[in-house]
Design a protein around this motif. Structure first.
Motif, short mmCIF file in Angstrom:
data_model
loop_
_atom_site.label_atom_id
_atom_site.label_comp_id
_atom_site.label_asym_id
_atom_site.label_seq_id
_atom_site.Cartn_x
_atom_site.Cartn_y
_atom_site.Cartn_z
N TYR A 110 0.32 2.06 3.58
CA TYR A 110 1.51 2.89 3.36
C TYR A 110 1.40 3.50 1.97
CZ TYR A 110 6.40 4.35 3.62
OH TYR A 110 7.55 5.09 3.66
N THR A 112 2.76 5.75 -1.21
CA THR A 112 4.02 6.15 -1.86
C THR A 112 3.83 7.10 -3.02
OG1 THR A 112 3.90 4.20 -3.31
CG2 THR A 112 5.14 3.97 -1.24
N GLY A 120 1.37 -0.95 4.33
CA GLY A 120 2.49 -0.27 4.99
C GLY A 120 3.58 -1.22 5.42
N ARG A 145 11.15 -0.32 5.64
CA ARG A 145 10.59 0.92 5.15
C ARG A 145 10.12 0.77 3.72
NH1 ARG A 145 12.20 6.67 7.37
NH2 ARG A 145 10.78 7.90 6.11
N PRO A 147 7.59 -0.36 1.05
CA PRO A 147 6.21 -0.84 1.01
C PRO A 147 6.08 -2.06 0.13
CG PRO A 147 6.47 1.07 -0.41
CD PRO A 147 7.78 0.89 0.32
N ASN A 249 -3.65 5.52 7.20
CA ASN A 249 -2.57 5.57 6.20
C ASN A 249 -1.34 6.22 6.81
OD1 ASN A 249 -3.30 4.39 3.69
ND2 ASN A 249 -4.60 6.12 3.16
N VAL A 250 -0.19 5.85 6.26
CA VAL A 250 1.11 6.41 6.66
C VAL A 250 1.86 6.77 5.39
CG1 VAL A 250 3.34 5.87 7.75
CG2 VAL A 250 1.22 5.03 8.77
N THR A 251 2.64 7.85 5.42
CA THR A 251 3.52 8.17 4.30
C THR A 251 4.75 8.90 4.79
OG1 THR A 251 3.59 9.08 2.05
CG2 THR A 251 2.58 10.47 3.72
N GLY A 279 0.89 10.23 9.64
CA GLY A 279 -0.16 9.23 9.52
C GLY A 279 -1.51 9.79 9.91
N ALA A 303 7.89 2.54 10.04
CA ALA A 303 8.41 3.38 8.97
C ALA A 303 9.54 4.30 9.46
CB ALA A 303 7.28 4.24 8.38
#
Length: 402
Positions: A110, A112, A120, A145, A147, A249-251, A279, A303
Motif C-alpha cells: 500500500y 502513501t 497494504g 484503510r 497502512p 501495489n495499491v494506492t 492497483g 482499501a
C-alpha cells in the motif's frame, strides 16, 4: 486492445492533456522526443494509465531505447533518464513513479507517498480462499484503510532488499520454494524447464521465460546472475536500496503512478473510479499460478474498492501462440489458473497467461476488463526476453488524477 489502449494520437482525441503525450512539452517544460513510446489513456473517469515501448529512449543495445530497468546491466544513468522521460510524458515528477522489486510472488503493498511504500490494508497472499475480501490473508481480520507503519517482512530485509539466503525470483512469499517452483538457488525468471543453458550445461539461474520447452535459449545468451539471490531485480536501479520486494501495489493517493516492469509477463492495471483506489500487479507464470491478481483485488477491496465497479486492463505479454512450455508445466499452471493452458501455433503445449488472468478477474467479480493484445515476442517496439535473451523492460503504469 480488445479495447486496445490508446496511442498518443488516440489519447489526444480522448481529451488527454498535452503534457501527457509523446512529442509534446512534458513536465517542467521538457520537450519530449517525438518517437517516445508512451501510450497514455483514460482507464476510467479520474484514472489514467500508460504502457511504454522501446522507442525514444537513451539506452544502448541490447537495451536500446526506452529501457526502464537497470537490473539486466544497462547504464543506471540511462535508465534514470528514461524514467524521467516517461514521468514527463505522464505529466508527473519522476519521484512519483512507484516501482517494485518484482519476485514473482503475491505480496501486495500500500503506497502513501513517493518512494515510501508500506504494506497494504490487505497484504494478501496465496489462493483466493486464504482470506475473504476485505480481510488480511495473514490474520483474517477486517482490513482497515490505514497502512501499516513498517515494511512487510516477508522476503525482505530492513533495507528493502531480499535477504541474502532468498532467491529473488524462486521463492514463495513465505521464503520457501512453492510447489513446482525452482529451489532457493534458482531464479524463477531465469530457470529453464530442464535447467540447462543454450550450451547444454546445467545452470542454476537460467530463465524459463527465455527458454524453449527443450531448455534451450530461444535467442540470446544465458541470463546467469540476473535476478539471482540477493541481486536487484524488477524496478531496482543500481543505487536504489529502498525499492520494496513485492509484485503488486495499491494506492488511494492522487498523482502516484504505480508501475510494473515486464519483458514478456503481463502487467495488470486496475482502478475503482468511485472509491478512488488503483492497483498494479506483475503477473508472470509463477505469479499467475500463485494468484497475484486475486491478491491485488482483495487488497483493493480492503482499501474500499468494489470489484463490480473496477476497470482493469491486461497489458502486452507473450501470447499463447508463442509461449511454448513443457506439457507438465502447462498442465500445472492451468490447474492453478484455469484458462491459461493452450496449444501454440507450432502445435506444442503453451500458456496464454492473459486468458488465465482474465478468468481470475471475472471470478473476482471484475466485469470491465480490457486487453492489450500485442504479443511481446512479435512486436519489435516491445521488449521480449523470450525473443531476445538479454534485453530491457517496458512498463505499465496507473494513477489517480487530482
Amino acid at each position: 486492445m480488445t479495447d486496445r489502449p490508446a496511442s498518443s494520437q488516440d489519447a489526444r482525441s480522448a481529451g488527454a492533456p498535452a503534457d501527457a503525450l509523446a512529442g509534446d512539452a512534458g513536465g517542467e517544460g521538457q520537450v519530449l522526443p517525438v518517437d517516445l513510446a508512451v501510450q497514455v489513456f483514460w482507464l476510467a473517469p479520474g484514472i489514467r494509465a500508460a504502457f511504454t515501448g522501446r522507442s525514444g529512449g537513451l539506452s544502448q543495445p541490447p537495451f536500446d531505447g526506452l529501457n526502464l530497468s537497470a537490473a539486466g546491466g544497462d547504464s543506471p544513468a540511462a535508465v534514470a533518464r528514461n524514467r524521467e522521460l516517461v514521468a514527463a510524458a505522464c505529466g508527473l515528477p519522476p519521484s512519483h513513479l512507484i516501482w517494485m522489486h518484482q519476485v514473482h510472488g503475491t505480496d501486495i503493498g500500500y503506497v502513501t507517498a513517493p518512494h515510501a511504500p508500506h504494506p497494504g490494508p490487505a497484504v494478501a497472499a496465496g489462493p483466493a480462499s486464504a482470506a475473504s475480501p476485505g480481510h488480511s490473508a495473514a490474520t483474517g481480520q477486517p482490513a482497515t484503510r490505514q497502512p501499516a507503519t513498517s515494511e512487510s517482512s516477508r522476503g525482505q530485509s530492513g533495507s528493502g532488499q531480499p535477504a541474502a539466503s532468498e532467491s529473488a525470483c524462486g521463492q514463495s512469499v513465505a521464503g520457501h520454494p512453492a510447489a513446482g517452483q525452482p529451489a532457493a538457488s534458482e531464479s524463477a525468471c531465469e530457470q529453464s524447464a530442464a535447467g540447462h543453458p543454450a550450451g547444454g550445461q546445467p545452470a542454476a539461474s537460467e530463465s524459463a521465460c527465455g527458454q524453449s520447452a527443450a531448455g534451450q535459449l530461444a535467442k540470446g545468451p544465458s541470463a546467469r546472475g540476473h535476478f539471482s539471490a540477493g541481486q536487484p531485480g524488477g524496478g531496482v536501479l543500481a543505487a536504489d536500496t529502498a525499492v520494496p520486494v513485492r509484485d503488486g501495489n495499491v494506492t488511494a493517493v492522487p498523482g502516484l503512478a504505480l508501475g510494473a516492469l515486464a519483458a514478456d509477463c503481463p502487467t495488470v492495471l486496475v482502478g475503482d473510479p468511485e472509491a478512488r483506489v488503483v492497483g498494479v500487479a506483475h503477473s508472470g507464470r509463477l505469479g499467475t499460478a500463485a494468484g497475484v491478481v486475486p491478491a491485488l483485488i482483495r487488497a483493493m477491496v480492503g482499501a474500499g474498492a468494489v470489484p463490480g465497479r473496477m476497470h482493469a486492463v491486461i497489458g502486452p505479454a507473450i501470447c499463447g501462440g508463442c509461449y511454448e512450455v513443457p506439457a507438465a508445466m502447462r498442465d500445472s499452471v492451468a490447474a492453478q489458473a484455469p484458462g491459461s493452458g493452450c496449444v501454440t501455433r507450432a502445435g506444442t503445449p503453451g500458456l496464454d497467461l492473459r486468458a488465465g488472468i482474465a478468468a481470475q478477474l471475472a471470478a473476482a467479480g471484475v466485469r470491465q476488463v480490457r486487453t492489450d493484445e500485442r504479443c511481446t515476442a512479435e512486436t519489435p517496439d516491445l521488449y521480449s526476453y523470450r525473443r531476445d535473451g538479454r534485453t530491457g523492460r517496458f512498463a505499465g503504469l496507473i494513477w489517480l488524477t487530482p
